[in-house]
Design an enzyme around this catalytic site. Structure first.
Site, PDB file in Angstrom:
ATOM      1  N   PHE A  60       0.880  -1.192   0.029  1.00 39.51           N
ATOM      2  CA  PHE A  60       0.047  -0.038   0.009  1.00 39.51           C
ATOM      3  C   PHE A  60       0.868   1.434   0.110  1.00 39.51           C
ATOM      4  O   PHE A  60       1.893   1.289   0.831  1.00 39.51           O
ATOM      5  CB  PHE A  60      -0.837   0.120   1.464  1.00 39.51           C
ATOM      6  CG  PHE A  60      -1.944   1.005   1.224  1.00 39.51           C
ATOM      7  CD1 PHE A  60      -3.430   1.046   0.491  1.00 39.51           C
ATOM      8  CD2 PHE A  60      -1.830   2.018   1.919  1.00 39.51           C
ATOM      9  CE1 PHE A  60      -4.150   1.730   0.196  1.00 39.51           C
ATOM     10  CE2 PHE A  60      -2.915   3.216   2.039  1.00 39.51           C
ATOM     11  CZ  PHE A  60      -3.879   3.058   1.129  1.00 39.51           C
ATOM     12  N   ASP A 129       1.823  -5.340   8.502  1.00 44.39           N
ATOM     13  CA  ASP A 129       0.485  -4.341   8.474  1.00 44.39           C
ATOM     14  C   ASP A 129      -0.812  -5.380   8.254  1.00 44.39           C
ATOM     15  O   ASP A 129      -0.679  -5.928   7.298  1.00 44.39           O
ATOM     16  CB  ASP A 129       0.705  -3.234   7.235  1.00 44.39           C
ATOM     17  CG  ASP A 129      -0.540  -2.143   7.247  1.00 44.39           C
ATOM     18  OD1 ASP A 129      -1.546  -2.443   7.865  1.00 44.39           O
ATOM     19  OD2 ASP A 129      -0.071  -1.322   6.800  1.00 44.39           O
ATOM     20  N   TYR A 165     -10.933   1.189  10.599  1.00 36.40           N
ATOM     21  CA  TYR A 165     -11.999   1.483   9.822  1.00 36.40           C
ATOM     22  C   TYR A 165     -12.134   0.442   8.604  1.00 36.40           C
ATOM     23  O   TYR A 165     -13.027   0.907   7.835  1.00 36.40           O
ATOM     24  CB  TYR A 165     -11.878   2.867   9.310  1.00 36.40           C
ATOM     25  CG  TYR A 165     -10.508   3.202   8.525  1.00 36.40           C
ATOM     26  CD1 TYR A 165     -10.696   2.528   7.326  1.00 36.40           C
ATOM     27  CD2 TYR A 165      -9.564   3.953   9.184  1.00 36.40           C
ATOM     28  CE1 TYR A 165      -9.461   3.238   6.397  1.00 36.40           C
ATOM     29  CE2 TYR A 165      -8.726   4.221   8.410  1.00 36.40           C
ATOM     30  CZ  TYR A 165      -8.211   4.044   7.056  1.00 36.40           C
ATOM     31  OH  TYR A 165      -7.271   4.161   6.391  1.00 36.40           O
ATOM     32  N   LYS A 166     -11.628  -0.596   8.572  1.00 37.07           N
ATOM     33  CA  LYS A 166     -11.816  -1.818   7.440  1.00 37.07           C
ATOM     34  C   LYS A 166     -12.551  -2.800   8.011  1.00 37.07           C
ATOM     35  O   LYS A 166     -13.802  -2.538   8.423  1.00 37.07           O
ATOM     36  CB  LYS A 166     -10.568  -2.267   6.916  1.00 37.07           C
ATOM     37  CG  LYS A 166      -9.897  -1.073   6.136  1.00 37.07           C
ATOM     38  CD  LYS A 166      -8.605  -1.369   5.480  1.00 37.07           C
ATOM     39  CE  LYS A 166      -8.265  -0.167   4.738  1.00 37.07           C
ATOM     40  NZ  LYS A 166      -6.813   0.124   4.886  1.00 37.07           N
ATOM     41  N   ARG A 329     -12.362  -3.965  -7.488  1.00 40.34           N
ATOM     42  CA  ARG A 329     -12.216  -4.536  -6.074  1.00 40.34           C
ATOM     43  C   ARG A 329     -13.500  -4.779  -5.179  1.00 40.34           C
ATOM     44  O   ARG A 329     -14.198  -3.923  -5.084  1.00 40.34           O
ATOM     45  CB  ARG A 329     -11.303  -3.915  -5.316  1.00 40.34           C
ATOM     46  CG  ARG A 329     -10.851  -4.662  -3.785  1.00 40.34           C
ATOM     47  CD  ARG A 329      -9.700  -3.893  -3.155  1.00 40.34           C
ATOM     48  NE  ARG A 329     -10.350  -2.819  -2.442  1.00 40.34           N
ATOM     49  CZ  ARG A 329      -9.520  -1.988  -1.672  1.00 40.34           C
ATOM     50  NH1 ARG A 329      -8.367  -2.409  -1.157  1.00 40.34           N
ATOM     51  NH2 ARG A 329     -10.198  -0.810  -1.185  1.00 40.34           N
TER      52      ARG A 329
HETATM   53  C1  LIG Z   1      -5.956   1.217   4.709  1.00 40.00           C
HETATM   54  C2  LIG Z   1      -4.409   1.042   4.750  1.00 40.00           C
HETATM   55  C3  LIG Z   1      -3.660   2.099   5.530  1.00 40.00           C
HETATM   56  C4  LIG Z   1      -4.378   3.162   5.957  1.00 40.00           C
HETATM   57  O1  LIG Z   1      -3.356   4.009   6.534  1.00 40.00           O
HETATM   58  P1  LIG Z   1      -4.177   5.482   7.185  1.00 40.00           P
HETATM   59  O2  LIG Z   1      -2.952   6.049   8.009  1.00 40.00           O
HETATM   60  O3  LIG Z   1      -5.184   4.981   8.148  1.00 40.00           O
HETATM   61  O4  LIG Z   1      -4.623   6.393   6.152  1.00 40.00           O
HETATM   62  C5  LIG Z   1      -2.232   1.763   5.396  1.00 40.00           C
HETATM   63  N1  LIG Z   1      -1.910   0.391   5.128  1.00 40.00           N
HETATM   64  C6  LIG Z   1      -2.605  -0.444   4.373  1.00 40.00           C
HETATM   65  C7  LIG Z   1      -1.872  -1.546   3.950  1.00 40.00           C
HETATM   66  C8  LIG Z   1      -3.895  -0.067   4.266  1.00 40.00           C
HETATM   67  O5  LIG Z   1      -4.693  -0.897   3.671  1.00 40.00           O
END
Ligand SMILES: *Cc1c(COP(=O)(O)O)cnc(C)c1O
Length: 370
Positions: A60, A129, A165-166, A329
């Site tokens: 990401f 992560d 938030y996921k 997706r």
């Molecule tokens: C959604 C997501 C993030 C989000 O990071 P924020 O700091 O909350 O914006 C980070 N890493 C991954 C792999 C994600 O899927």
């Protein structure tokens, strides 16, 4: 004051961590900065010749940006590998391996314990992560229970971060979480030394003394309202423990994603869609990605107009040697996405493709700044 720990202990139950090992705080990006800093500090002390942060090319972007910036700041190099090359790229130059468990684009899931073990065998630390994992797929941060006698060779992770938030259903902008393995708990340091991570915040003493263990990952005043909402989301996921917990959620998630992929093949054939997520259950997270050469953005917009809310992810330019296709997706939250929802989503997709409705001008308009 103890909300970060209380919500953290609840999230810990979903990712194979123990009580007192995980706190809820800040955003995933900020937490990644904290854990990557801490990991670099540890390897710099133990093995100063190691100068490489290894990650995956299709990680990401925010993860790569944080690593790139920190590498520059600290005199390390960020090296990116393709998913299949990660094991081979772990060598004596690598200080830290930093990966996302389930890839946000493809839904492909890494073998966390095996890669952590390989990182340790190579003398590196492992950061994971869990943004697309927590609440959706089984995670075992301790790598299968008790650590090996030699902690350096253990299958457990060293540090982890994740998103509220996921699949944890914390709502827009929910705070994130951060975990450290107990073997590092009193040894690590992070540069965002705010007063909430102080051993005694209300002494208001001028010098910083880090709190014991994970609490030193706290920085400033927590987002209490957002964290209270996240706690409701986490409680909802934990309520599934009565029905088998994460294992039951995973079983439903796999059945949902398999059904969706099978139905797309059976009912939307001849429309140029190909499955871009792993077909093998063991390698797939809780999403299904479909690739299409043309129109992926407009098709997603046409589906959203019908109430089927997926995501579009742009591919990379075709002159790039590692070109990626445009992707549609679909995420499946096993807690409340129903089998009939998967069926209906495919039926809408079929209608949008067969009628050509996605070609209407309104669906080709880009809303977001790109
Ligand atoms: C959604 C997501 C993030 C989000 O990071 P924020 O700091 O909350 O914006 C980070 N890493 C991954 C792999 C994600 O899927």
């Amino acid at each position: 004051m103890t909300l970060p720990q209380r919500v953290g202990d609840k999230i810990a139950r979903l990712v194979g961590a123990g009580p007192g090992e995980l706190v809820c705080a800040d955003s995933t990006s900020v937490n990644l900065f904290k854990v990557l800093s801490a990991a670099l500090n540890i390897t710099q002390a133990d093995a100063p010749q190691r100068r490489v942060i290894l990650s995956e090319r299709s990680n990401f972007p925010t993860d790569l940006y944080i690593a790139e910036a920190l590498a520059r700041e600290r005199g390390f190099m960020l090296e990116l590998a393709d998913a299949d090359d990660l094991f081979a790229r772990l060598d004596e130059r690598v200080a830290v391996m930093m990966l996302t468990h389930v890839n946000y684009r493809s839904g492909r899931m890494h073998e966390m314990a095996a890669l952590s073990q390989a990182a340790h065998d190579a003398g590196a630390l492992a950061i994971w992560d869990l943004a697309h994992s927590a609440g959706a797929v089984p995670v075992d941060l301790h790598g299968g229970g008790a650590d090996f006698v030699d902690p350096v060779r253990s299958r457990s992770a060293d540090f982890a971060v994740g998103c509220g938030y996921k699949y944890l259903n914390g709502g827009p902008g929910a705070p994130a979480f951060v975990w450290v393995h107990p073997r590092h708990a009193d040894r690590f340091w992070q540069p965002l030394a705010g007063w909430m991570g102080h051993a005694a915040p209300f002494e208001f003493s001028p010098g910083y003394r880090p709190a014991a263990g994970i609490a030193r990952y706290l920085c400033g005043t927590p987002a209490v309202l957002a964290m209270a909402a996240l706690e409701c989301g986490v409680d909802t996921v934990l309520a599934a423990e009565r029905f088998g917990g994460v294992a039951a959620l995973r079983a439903k998630s796999l059945a949902l994603t398999r059904l969706f992929a099978d139905l797309v093949e059976a009912r939307c054939g001849g429309h140029g869609l190909t499955l871009a997520s792993p077909r093998h259950d063991g390698h797939r997270g809780s999403q299904v990605c479909l690739a299409r050469d043309e129109g992926a953005y407009a098709i997603v917009q046409a589906l959203i107009a019908r109430g089927v809310v997926g995501d579009y992810r742009a591919g990379s330019a075709s002159n790039d040697s590692a070109a990626l296709p445009d992707i549609l997706r679909f995420g499946f939250t096993p807690l409340y996405t129903r089998f009939v929802d998967a069926w209906d989503a495919v039926e809408h997709l079929r209608q949008v493709l067969e009628s050509g409705a996605w070609r209407r001008d309104e669906f080709g308009q880009r809303h977001a700044v790109t």
